[in-house]
Enzyme design. Structure first.
Site, PDB file in Angstrom:
ATOM      1  N   ASP A  68       6.570   5.563   3.583  1.00 29.24           N
ATOM      2  CA  ASP A  68       5.881   5.565   4.883  1.00 29.24           C
ATOM      3  C   ASP A  68       4.652   4.658   4.813  1.00 29.24           C
ATOM      4  O   ASP A  68       3.532   5.130   4.619  1.00 29.24           O
ATOM      5  CB  ASP A  68       5.492   7.010   5.222  1.00 29.24           C
ATOM      6  CG  ASP A  68       4.972   7.137   6.637  1.00 29.24           C
ATOM      7  OD1 ASP A  68       5.179   6.210   7.445  1.00 29.24           O
ATOM      8  OD2 ASP A  68       4.355   8.173   6.945  1.00 29.24           O
ATOM      9  N   LEU A  69       4.883   3.360   4.974  1.00 24.92           N
ATOM     10  CA  LEU A  69       3.758   2.417   4.889  1.00 24.92           C
ATOM     11  C   LEU A  69       3.171   2.116   6.262  1.00 24.92           C
ATOM     12  O   LEU A  69       2.137   1.482   6.363  1.00 24.92           O
ATOM     13  CB  LEU A  69       4.223   1.112   4.224  1.00 24.92           C
ATOM     14  CG  LEU A  69       4.628   1.251   2.764  1.00 24.92           C
ATOM     15  CD1 LEU A  69       5.049  -0.108   2.201  1.00 24.92           C
ATOM     16  CD2 LEU A  69       3.492   1.821   1.925  1.00 24.92           C
ATOM     17  N   LYS A  70       3.862   2.507   7.319  1.00 27.27           N
ATOM     18  CA  LYS A  70       3.399   2.230   8.694  1.00 27.27           C
ATOM     19  C   LYS A  70       2.865   0.804   8.789  1.00 27.27           C
ATOM     20  O   LYS A  70       1.722   0.570   9.181  1.00 27.27           O
ATOM     21  CB  LYS A  70       2.328   3.234   9.125  1.00 27.27           C
ATOM     22  CG  LYS A  70       2.800   4.677   9.118  1.00 27.27           C
ATOM     23  CD  LYS A  70       1.760   5.583   9.748  1.00 27.27           C
ATOM     24  CE  LYS A  70       2.199   7.025   9.821  1.00 27.27           C
ATOM     25  NZ  LYS A  70       2.233   7.729   8.536  1.00 27.27           N
ATOM     26  N   PHE A  72       1.760  -2.714   9.779  1.00 29.83           N
ATOM     27  CA  PHE A  72       1.280  -3.302  11.024  1.00 29.83           C
ATOM     28  C   PHE A  72       0.603  -4.606  10.632  1.00 29.83           C
ATOM     29  O   PHE A  72      -0.573  -4.637  10.290  1.00 29.83           O
ATOM     30  CB  PHE A  72       0.295  -2.340  11.700  1.00 29.83           C
ATOM     31  CG  PHE A  72      -0.176  -2.799  13.051  1.00 29.83           C
ATOM     32  CD1 PHE A  72       0.552  -3.707  13.807  1.00 29.83           C
ATOM     33  CD2 PHE A  72      -1.351  -2.306  13.581  1.00 29.83           C
ATOM     34  CE1 PHE A  72       0.117  -4.109  15.051  1.00 29.83           C
ATOM     35  CE2 PHE A  72      -1.802  -2.703  14.835  1.00 29.83           C
ATOM     36  CZ  PHE A  72      -1.066  -3.609  15.566  1.00 29.83           C
ATOM     37  N   ASP A  73       1.378  -5.677  10.637  1.00 33.80           N
ATOM     38  CA  ASP A  73       0.845  -6.952  10.154  1.00 33.80           C
ATOM     39  C   ASP A  73       1.571  -8.074  10.883  1.00 33.80           C
ATOM     40  O   ASP A  73       2.423  -7.816  11.744  1.00 33.80           O
ATOM     41  CB  ASP A  73       1.053  -7.041   8.631  1.00 33.80           C
ATOM     42  CG  ASP A  73      -0.070  -7.813   7.962  1.00 33.80           C
ATOM     43  OD1 ASP A  73      -0.425  -8.897   8.474  1.00 33.80           O
ATOM     44  OD2 ASP A  73      -0.571  -7.353   6.925  1.00 33.80           O
ATOM     45  N   PRO A  75       4.337 -10.865  11.619  1.00 35.32           N
ATOM     46  CA  PRO A  75       5.771 -10.734  11.331  1.00 35.32           C
ATOM     47  C   PRO A  75       6.162 -11.203   9.932  1.00 35.32           C
ATOM     48  O   PRO A  75       6.904 -10.512   9.235  1.00 35.32           O
ATOM     49  CB  PRO A  75       6.423 -11.595  12.418  1.00 35.32           C
ATOM     50  CG  PRO A  75       5.476 -11.511  13.565  1.00 35.32           C
ATOM     51  CD  PRO A  75       4.098 -11.465  12.945  1.00 35.32           C
ATOM     52  N   THR A 126       1.709  11.597  15.652  1.00 33.02           N
ATOM     53  CA  THR A 126       1.760  12.945  16.240  1.00 33.02           C
ATOM     54  C   THR A 126       0.380  13.613  16.240  1.00 33.02           C
ATOM     55  O   THR A 126       0.211  14.686  16.819  1.00 33.02           O
ATOM     56  CB  THR A 126       2.786  13.832  15.497  1.00 33.02           C
ATOM     57  OG1 THR A 126       2.688  13.585  14.096  1.00 33.02           O
ATOM     58  CG2 THR A 126       4.189  13.538  15.942  1.00 33.02           C
ATOM     59  N   GLY A 217       5.196  18.506   5.748  1.00 34.68           N
ATOM     60  CA  GLY A 217       4.369  18.521   4.547  1.00 34.68           C
ATOM     61  C   GLY A 217       3.675  19.841   4.353  1.00 34.68           C
ATOM     62  O   GLY A 217       4.184  20.763   3.711  1.00 34.68           O
TER      63      GLY A 217
HETATM   64  O1  C5P Z   1       1.539  17.983   6.660  1.00 34.72           O
HETATM   65  P1  C5P Z   1       2.315  17.549   7.877  1.00 34.72           P
HETATM   66  O2  C5P Z   1       3.564  18.358   8.116  1.00 34.72           O
HETATM   67  O3  C5P Z   1       1.450  17.414   9.116  1.00 34.72           O
HETATM   68  O4  C5P Z   1       2.807  16.077   7.486  1.00 34.72           O
HETATM   69  C1  C5P Z   1       3.365  15.195   8.396  1.00 34.72           C
HETATM   70  C2  C5P Z   1       3.622  13.885   7.730  1.00 34.72           C
HETATM   71  O5  C5P Z   1       4.227  13.016   8.683  1.00 34.72           O
HETATM   72  C3  C5P Z   1       2.371  13.175   7.203  1.00 34.72           C
HETATM   73  O6  C5P Z   1       2.716  12.636   5.932  1.00 34.72           O
HETATM   74  C4  C5P Z   1       2.107  12.060   8.181  1.00 34.72           C
HETATM   75  O7  C5P Z   1       1.622  10.895   7.563  1.00 34.72           O
HETATM   76  C5  C5P Z   1       3.490  11.788   8.744  1.00 34.72           C
HETATM   77  N1  C5P Z   1       3.544  11.229  10.078  1.00 34.72           N
HETATM   78  C6  C5P Z   1       3.009  11.852  11.188  1.00 34.72           C
HETATM   79  N2  C5P Z   1       3.085  11.273  12.431  1.00 34.72           N
HETATM   80  C7  C5P Z   1       3.709  10.107  12.581  1.00 34.72           C
HETATM   81  C8  C5P Z   1       4.269   9.460  11.472  1.00 34.72           C
HETATM   82  C9  C5P Z   1       4.177  10.068  10.224  1.00 34.72           C
HETATM   83  O8  C5P Z   1       2.473  12.956  11.055  1.00 34.72           O
HETATM   84  N3  C5P Z   1       3.853   9.584  13.786  1.00 34.72           N
END
Ligand code: C5P
Length: 256
Positions: A68-70, A72-73, A75, A126, A217
């Site tokens: 999960d590097l997300k 954003f740079d 192309p 989220t 998580g």
């Molecule tokens: O601990 P929790 O259940 O909140 O973890 C959610 C995981 O999902 C985190 O690692 C977070 O980085 C990831 N995440 C997120 N919302 C996003 C993308 C990824 O919460 N839109």
């Protein structure tokens, strides 16, 4: 009730986010395999450990990795990074692009077809809601913003999106075959202290709304069930399985 993509084994539907120090993360993987075998590695773990070494270690343990590097740079940087991931780390099954810029379409459409890497677009974290969108000058409401991001992701040939369970239903209605990967999951029994997640759903709600995979998580390793992550995983998998049955029964009765 929204349909989801069929044929995904139950154990793959739960992705455990390893937002932990490296030794704790590896210990948790040992406790949870084989009930769960897909683990999300994000920035927190990479910068606090030996970098991508932790991803190699997970590969040695036979795990599937969500990196999960997300990203954003520009192309070119994103394209080169995606190429490195798909050639060097065959056990990475998902990775994320944080936002979408024109110019990536070619790389996404013509990437190595033999590789199982799925590229997902983060629609809106989220942990963000309407107020956060307004704060950064975006006038759309959350649903419209998430749908605009989803349409761009789909047009560009991405495999799926990261979206909350609250938007999953609308996404699934428009895109039957797009993967929906959902974080912000809070089982009814979970209490996360100082929770930063805002657009939350239970595992059942997310699945019923059409999510394919759930990323979870803290409810697993900071939970009120005497802190046994195996018990938390068992309860979550049971809830997912029941929700899939409910979803399948409802689509079968809609067809019949
Ligand atoms: O601990 P929790 O259940 O909140 O973890 C959610 C995981 O999902 C985190 O690692 C977070 O980085 C990831 N995440 C997120 N919302 C996003 C993308 C990824 O919460 N839109």
């Amino acid at each position: 009730m929204a349909k989801g993509l069929p044929g995904i084994p139950l154990q793959d539907r739960l992705i455990v986010a390893l937002d932990l120090p490296e030794s704790d993360a590896i210990e948790l993987v040992g406790k949870l395999q084989p009930s769960v075998n897909t683990f999300k590695v994000g920035l927190q773990l990479i910068v606090s450990s030996g970098g991508m070494g932790v991803v190699e270690r997970l590969g040695e343990l036979g795990a599937r990795v969500f990196l999960d590097l997300k990203m954003f740079d520009i192309p070119e940087t994103v394209i080169q990074s995606l190429n490195q991931i798909q050639t060097r780390h065959r056990h990475i099954v998902f990775t994320t692009i944080h936002a979408f810029s024109r110019g990536l379409e070619g790389a996404l459409k013509f990437r190595d077809a033999s590789n199982s890497l799925k590229i997902l677009v983060v629609t809106l974290l989220t942990s963000m809601d309407h107020t956060d969108l307004t704060d950064i000058g975006i006038e759309k409401n959350v649903m419209d913003f998430v749908m605009a991001q989803t349409r761009r992701a789909a047009d560009a040939g991405c495999d799926g999106v990261i979206a909350s369970g609250l938007e999953a239903k609308v996404i699934r209605k428009e895109f039957e075959n797009l993967l929906i990967v959902t974080p912000g999951i809070r089982p009814a029994w979970a209490q996360v202290p100082n929770d930063d997640q805002k657009r939350v759903t239970t595992p059942r709600e997310a699945i019923i709304n059409g999510a394919d995979y759930l990323v979870i998580g803290r409810p697993i390793y900071r939970n009120p069930l005497g802190n046994d992550p195996r018990e938390a995983v068992r309860r979550i998998l049971d809830e997912i399985a029941a929700a899939i049955d409910e979803r399948d029964a409802s689509s079968a009765s809609a067809v019949g």
